[in-house]
Design an enzyme around this catalytic site. Structure first.
Site, PDB file in Angstrom:
ATOM      1  N   LYS A  49       0.990  -1.080  -0.199  1.00 21.08           N
ATOM      2  CA  LYS A  49       0.342  -0.099   0.111  1.00 21.08           C
ATOM      3  C   LYS A  49       1.245   1.276   0.314  1.00 21.08           C
ATOM      4  O   LYS A  49       2.016   1.075   0.753  1.00 21.08           O
ATOM      5  CB  LYS A  49      -1.053  -0.450   1.545  1.00 21.08           C
ATOM      6  CG  LYS A  49      -0.847   0.320   2.363  1.00 21.08           C
ATOM      7  CD  LYS A  49       0.098   1.197   3.295  1.00 21.08           C
ATOM      8  CE  LYS A  49       1.081   1.088   4.392  1.00 21.08           C
ATOM      9  NZ  LYS A  49       1.379   2.505   4.864  1.00 21.08           N
ATOM     10  N   ASP A  82      -2.588  -2.242   9.783  1.00 21.56           N
ATOM     11  CA  ASP A  82      -3.047  -1.753   8.757  1.00 21.56           C
ATOM     12  C   ASP A  82      -3.433  -3.384   7.880  1.00 21.56           C
ATOM     13  O   ASP A  82      -3.139  -3.302   6.607  1.00 21.56           O
ATOM     14  CB  ASP A  82      -1.226  -1.483   7.747  1.00 21.56           C
ATOM     15  CG  ASP A  82      -0.843  -0.598   7.918  1.00 21.56           C
ATOM     16  OD1 ASP A  82      -1.969   0.889   8.675  1.00 21.56           O
ATOM     17  OD2 ASP A  82       0.192  -0.246   8.178  1.00 21.56           O
TER      18      ASP A  82
HETATM   19  O1  C5P Z   1      -0.515  -1.801  14.820  1.00 22.97           O
HETATM   20  P1  C5P Z   1       0.988  -2.024  14.179  1.00 22.97           P
HETATM   21  O2  C5P Z   1       1.169  -2.863  15.039  1.00 22.97           O
HETATM   22  O3  C5P Z   1       1.046  -2.302  12.457  1.00 22.97           O
HETATM   23  O4  C5P Z   1       1.477  -0.187  14.391  1.00 22.97           O
HETATM   24  C1  C5P Z   1       3.044  -0.095  14.511  1.00 22.97           C
HETATM   25  C2  C5P Z   1       3.411   0.833  15.424  1.00 22.97           C
HETATM   26  O5  C5P Z   1       3.105   2.418  15.174  1.00 22.97           O
HETATM   27  C3  C5P Z   1       2.868   0.923  16.777  1.00 22.97           C
HETATM   28  O6  C5P Z   1       3.038   0.213  17.969  1.00 22.97           O
HETATM   29  C4  C5P Z   1       2.554   2.159  16.768  1.00 22.97           C
HETATM   30  O7  C5P Z   1       3.756   3.254  18.033  1.00 22.97           O
HETATM   31  C5  C5P Z   1       2.671   3.328  15.940  1.00 22.97           C
HETATM   32  N1  C5P Z   1       1.143   2.953  15.241  1.00 22.97           N
HETATM   33  C6  C5P Z   1       0.225   4.817  16.131  1.00 22.97           C
HETATM   34  N2  C5P Z   1      -0.385   4.998  15.523  1.00 22.97           N
HETATM   35  C7  C5P Z   1      -1.461   4.328  14.812  1.00 22.97           C
HETATM   36  C8  C5P Z   1      -0.962   2.913  13.863  1.00 22.97           C
HETATM   37  C9  C5P Z   1       0.366   1.922  14.570  1.00 22.97           C
HETATM   38  O8  C5P Z   1       1.075   5.467  16.998  1.00 22.97           O
HETATM   39  N3  C5P Z   1      -2.962   4.162  13.972  1.00 22.97           N
END
Ligand code: C5P
Length: 296
Positions: free
Chosen positions: A11, A136
């Site tokens: 993406k 994601d």
């Molecule tokens: O959800 P995911 O594990 O992919 O997110 C990775 C990191 O990105 C999270 O630990 C956080 O630090 C950051 N993040 C965030 N806000 C979001 C998505 C991700 O702060 N909406």
């Protein structure tokens, strides 16, 4: 089924509006996702235990931290089956590149294992399990173009007219997503974030399919943070503008740079010019939108 293979896209974010940090450490987002034709493939083969192998660039974890492994385990425990599967990932999406490659592999593993084990999960259940793995992952299941709210996992598809043509400039070495969000917060210490809203200009550009309008409407609130952590990205983005890209921005948390072209032929020419600048470890052409994770 004896062996299943799922193809899943990368993406790029057409708008990444980042709100204030929440109590759970995440940020509320307006995240306009767009799936592009750079694909990973995940193959699931029956096996005595859960194993993982990866083909392609270095840097992908091959232990329990691998998002595809976590997805397979989560699906197995939800369905009440043993996670007996050998997962094999063929990677083409850059690692830690801001194109959700790890999330794509998790989405693909959910679809591949669901088919292999005959667990027959509904679309809604796969989306819900995916959101538990990463913000994601649901979009990698859905594909197309979609607005993601909340952490980015609450998705609404967006009707986009026609096809857009992109060139992606890969960088040597990735950026850590948590580090980029933390840098975004640090840069905002003196000016707290406004609540993001979906860009009207972006939605209008998607409705008309006009690449020039789309190029003008691209925004990424994480870009200043990515540039702060990787200053060389400023010159990389400028190279795209100088080479005639109709839009350029850092993809997600970076460091991949995304350049929009006005046609397929323009993307081919732009890709050639950008390859010649020596600013990227690789330059790839892709189109979007494409569908999400599919069995092949
Ligand atoms: O959800 P995911 O594990 O992919 O997110 C990775 C990191 O990105 C999270 O630990 C956080 O630090 C950051 N993040 C965030 N806000 C979001 C998505 C991700 O702060 N909406």
């Amino acid at each position: 089924m004896t062996v299943t293979t799922v193809r899943v896209p990368a993406k790029v974010n057409l708008q990444l509006g980042v709100g204030p940090v929440r109590d759970d450490g995440y940020h509320d987002l307006v995240n306009v996702f767009h799936a592009v034709s750079l694909f990973d493939e995940v193959t699931a083969t029956p096996a005595a235990t859960l194993t993982i192998t990866v083909e392609g660039p270095a840097g992908v974890p091959v232990g329990p931290d691998n998002l595809a492994v976590r997805a397979a385990r989560l699906l197995a425990s939800h369905a009440g089956v043993e996670p007996r599967v050998a997962l094999h990932i063929r990677k083409d999406i850059p690692v830690a590149g801001g194109m959700a490659g790890g999330s794509a592999d998790a989405a693909a593993a959910l679809v591949a294992c669901d088919a292999l084990w005959g667990t027959g999960m509904s679309r809604e259940t796969l989306l819900e399990l995916g959101a538990r793995i990463g913000s994601d992952v649901p979009f990698a299941l859905l594909g197309g173009t979609a607005v993601g709210l909340g952490r980015g996992e609450r998705l609404t598809p967006v009707e986009a007219v026609g096809e857009f043509h992109w060139v992606f400039g890969y960088a040597d070495g990735g950026l850590s997503t948590p580090a980029v969000y933390a840098e975004c917060d640090r840069l905002r210490t003196d000016a707290p974030a406004a609540w993001p809203v979906v860009s009207d200009d972006l939605m209008a550009a998607l409705k008309t399919g006009d690449p020039l309008a789309l190029g003008r409407a691209l925004t990424n609130d994480l870009q200043p943070a990515a540039l702060s952590l990787r200053p060389s990205l400023a010159a990389a983005l400028a190279a795209g503008v100088e080479s005639g890209a109709v839009g350029s921005l850092v993809s997600g948390s970076g460091p991949t740079c995304a350049f929009l072209a006005s046609s397929s032929a323009h993307a081919a020419a732009l890709g050639k010019t950008l390859s010649g600048t020596g600013r990227f470890s690789a330059v790839r052409q892709a189109r979007g939108p494409v569908s999400g994770a599919v069995l092949i």
